[in-house]
Scaffold this active site. Structure first.
Site, PDB file in Angstrom:
ATOM      1  N   GLN A 141       0.635  -1.450  -0.280  1.00 13.27           N
ATOM      2  CA  GLN A 141      -0.040  -0.123   0.100  1.00 13.27           C
ATOM      3  C   GLN A 141       0.540   1.377  -0.212  1.00 13.27           C
ATOM      4  O   GLN A 141       0.191   2.336  -0.699  1.00 13.27           O
ATOM      5  CB  GLN A 141      -1.325   0.010   1.154  1.00 13.27           C
ATOM      6  CG  GLN A 141      -2.068   0.983   1.860  1.00 13.27           C
ATOM      7  CD  GLN A 141      -3.437   1.027   0.794  1.00 13.27           C
ATOM      8  OE1 GLN A 141      -3.766   1.073   1.240  1.00 13.27           O
ATOM      9  NE2 GLN A 141      -2.810   2.217   0.151  1.00 13.27           N
ATOM     10  N   HIS A 199      -3.019  -3.159  -7.715  1.00 14.53           N
ATOM     11  CA  HIS A 199      -4.224  -1.372  -7.272  1.00 14.53           C
ATOM     12  C   HIS A 199      -3.776  -0.627  -8.760  1.00 14.53           C
ATOM     13  O   HIS A 199      -2.200  -0.230  -8.799  1.00 14.53           O
ATOM     14  CB  HIS A 199      -3.640  -0.549  -5.844  1.00 14.53           C
ATOM     15  CG  HIS A 199      -4.859  -1.505  -5.125  1.00 14.53           C
ATOM     16  ND1 HIS A 199      -4.758  -2.697  -4.633  1.00 14.53           N
ATOM     17  CD2 HIS A 199      -5.612  -0.963  -4.507  1.00 14.53           C
ATOM     18  CE1 HIS A 199      -5.717  -2.579  -3.992  1.00 14.53           C
ATOM     19  NE2 HIS A 199      -6.134  -1.768  -4.060  1.00 14.53           N
ATOM     20  N   GLU A 202      -6.116   4.512  -9.838  1.00 15.60           N
ATOM     21  CA  GLU A 202      -6.597   4.810  -8.840  1.00 15.60           C
ATOM     22  C   GLU A 202      -7.058   6.306  -8.090  1.00 15.60           C
ATOM     23  O   GLU A 202      -6.485   6.921  -7.689  1.00 15.60           O
ATOM     24  CB  GLU A 202      -6.652   4.111  -6.839  1.00 15.60           C
ATOM     25  CG  GLU A 202      -8.080   3.638  -6.882  1.00 15.60           C
ATOM     26  CD  GLU A 202      -8.013   3.547  -5.996  1.00 15.60           C
ATOM     27  OE1 GLU A 202      -7.367   3.175  -4.862  1.00 15.60           O
ATOM     28  OE2 GLU A 202      -9.165   3.487  -4.495  1.00 15.60           O
ATOM     29  N   ASP A 298     -13.987  -3.940  -2.087  1.00 10.76           N
ATOM     30  CA  ASP A 298     -12.855  -3.061  -1.845  1.00 10.76           C
ATOM     31  C   ASP A 298     -13.156  -2.490  -0.514  1.00 10.76           C
ATOM     32  O   ASP A 298     -12.559  -2.567   0.129  1.00 10.76           O
ATOM     33  CB  ASP A 298     -13.015  -1.452  -2.283  1.00 10.76           C
ATOM     34  CG  ASP A 298     -11.569  -0.911  -2.478  1.00 10.76           C
ATOM     35  OD1 ASP A 298     -11.279  -1.585  -2.422  1.00 10.76           O
ATOM     36  OD2 ASP A 298     -11.956   0.497  -3.203  1.00 10.76           O
TER      37      ASP A 298
END
Ligand SMILES: [Zn+2]
Length: 402
Positions: A141, A199, A202, A298
């Site tokens: 992340q 990911h 985004e 999500d």
């Protein structure tokens, strides 16, 4: 049945053994689903179980992706394995009660939380192994180059049992770093023979284009049908020629796109005035090109999103609004996006309402999928591996004056 037909479904042990009119005449016990809708249990192909239900403990922020990530840092430092485990378990249980028996969870792997989130989610998955199947994705992340030490933790996460390699290339500071991030993730996936679920882009910034880096890397390495790209919001803002080029590459590489309109509707477009972007990717164009598009929950009450309850029926309804899905073919696409599409991204070979599939099923008290979307009923029964794992009953009364 999903397409409107009427049929018997025979289950023996964990498997469906027959599907068709009249095939259940010899069975010992049966459930009458007349005028009801039998579906395969939903698959949530993109959820973050380590972060669920922390919203009330976070400081307020500006509502953006960056604001959310920053707000979680302090809480993430205080994670314990048991804390993550209890929260994740609660959402797995509510997901099952709402008809989902398979969940693919990203789990933060970084130098803030270490492997605590992974251990917590894997613990919850073990706790719930009798009612659901949970896959974990090691998700950097905080970036890989931006967070020195994260790559070694990613290796440790895979060695500790994470199923899939995650990524977040657009989080790096510039294009060379983004490209290196993508390369590192593919290296890891190849070395451990894992699929990738990253990911990707985004952001509303149409100049951010790591999807093409991911597609090029998949094509170069022959990683066909083994990559899922999540969110992909910037594609909507990028020029059409780029979008067409990269969508064609996604088709060739067999890349799945996890569009998560539920959260991106509220996270993106925050800088816009007047015509505010929806934050979703080019769902219609990806669909038209034949890309496998899925919708994920999500987030459930975390720093990114204050709502969510593990209801893929709700996810499908909100996504239908976001993506202009209204006619019969559109609604069938919405069903696919919470069933067959995530199953394909997961590369499940035992999914669906077909003989030989695992008997993960749900019975909804409505006659059709269209009515399920509209009325949002609770499933009356949910089965996991052929065993009844959840039941819901709703009593509603209307008191007239005469
Ligand atoms: Zn996500």
């Amino acid at each position: 049945m999903p397409g409107g037909g009427v049929a018997d479904v025979v289950v023996d042990g964990e498997r469906i053994t027959a599907v068709g009119p009249g095939v259940a005449s010899e069975v010992a016990t049966s459930v009458d689903g007349s005028a009801m809708l039998l579906l395969p249990a939903f698959v949530d192909g993109h959820v973050h179980l380590d972060k669920v239900l922390i919203r009330d403990e976070l400081r307020e922020h500006d509502g953006s992706l960056t604001g959310a990530i920053d707000s979680i840092h302090e809480r993430k430092r205080r994670y314990t394995v048991e804390d993550v485990r209890v929260r994740a378990r609660s959402v797995i249980e509510s997901s099952v009660q709402l008809g989902t028996t398979r969940l693919r969870s990203h789990v933060d792997v970084d130098t803030i939380g270490g492997l605590t989130p992974l251990e917590g989610v894997m613990g919850a998955a073990a706790d719930c192994a009798d009612i659901a199947e949970v896959q974990t994705i090691a998700f950097p992340q905080e970036g890989l180059l931006r967070d020195p030490g994260a790559y070694r933790l990613m290796e440790a996460a895979i060695e500790a049992g994470a199923d899939v390699v995650g990524g977040m290339p657009h989080w790096e500071v510039d294009e060379p770093a983004q490209r290196e991030h993508v390369r590192m993730c593919f290296d890891l996936a190849e070395r451990f023979d894992r699929d990738l679920d990253m990911h990707v882009d985004e952001t509303d910034d149409g100049g951010v284009r790591t999807l093409e880096m991911v597609a090029d890397e998949a094509l170069r390495r022959g990683y066909f049908g083994r990559v899922c790209a999540g969110h992909v919001c910037s594609l909507a803002s990028a020029p059409h020629d780029y979008a067409e080029r990269v969508i064609e590459k996604c088709v060739r590489a067999g890349i799945s796109i996890a569009s998560n309109p539920v959260t991106n509707l509220v996270l993106q477009g925050r800088g816009d005035r007047g015509l505010v972007r929806r934050g979703t990717t080019r769902i219609g164009e990806l669909r038209a090109a034949g890309v496998n598009v899925l919708f994920g929950q999500d987030c459930v009450k975390d720093g990114f999103y204050p709502f969510g309850r593990g209801s893929m029926l709700e996810v499908a309804l909100i996504s239908a609004h976001a993506a202009h899905l209204t006619n019969g073919a559109d609604l069938a696409f919405a069903l696919r996006a919470v069933t067959d599409a995530p199953a394909l991204a997961w590369r499940l070979t035992d999914y669906g309402l077909v003989a030989g599939a695992r008997a993960d099923l749900q019975l909804l008290p409505v006659p059709s999928w269209e009515e399920a979307l509209r009325l949002q009923p609770l499933p009356e029964k949910v089965w996991f591996k052929g065993r009844l794992v959840a039941e819901n009953a709703v009593e509603s009364k209307l008191h007239r004056s005469s």
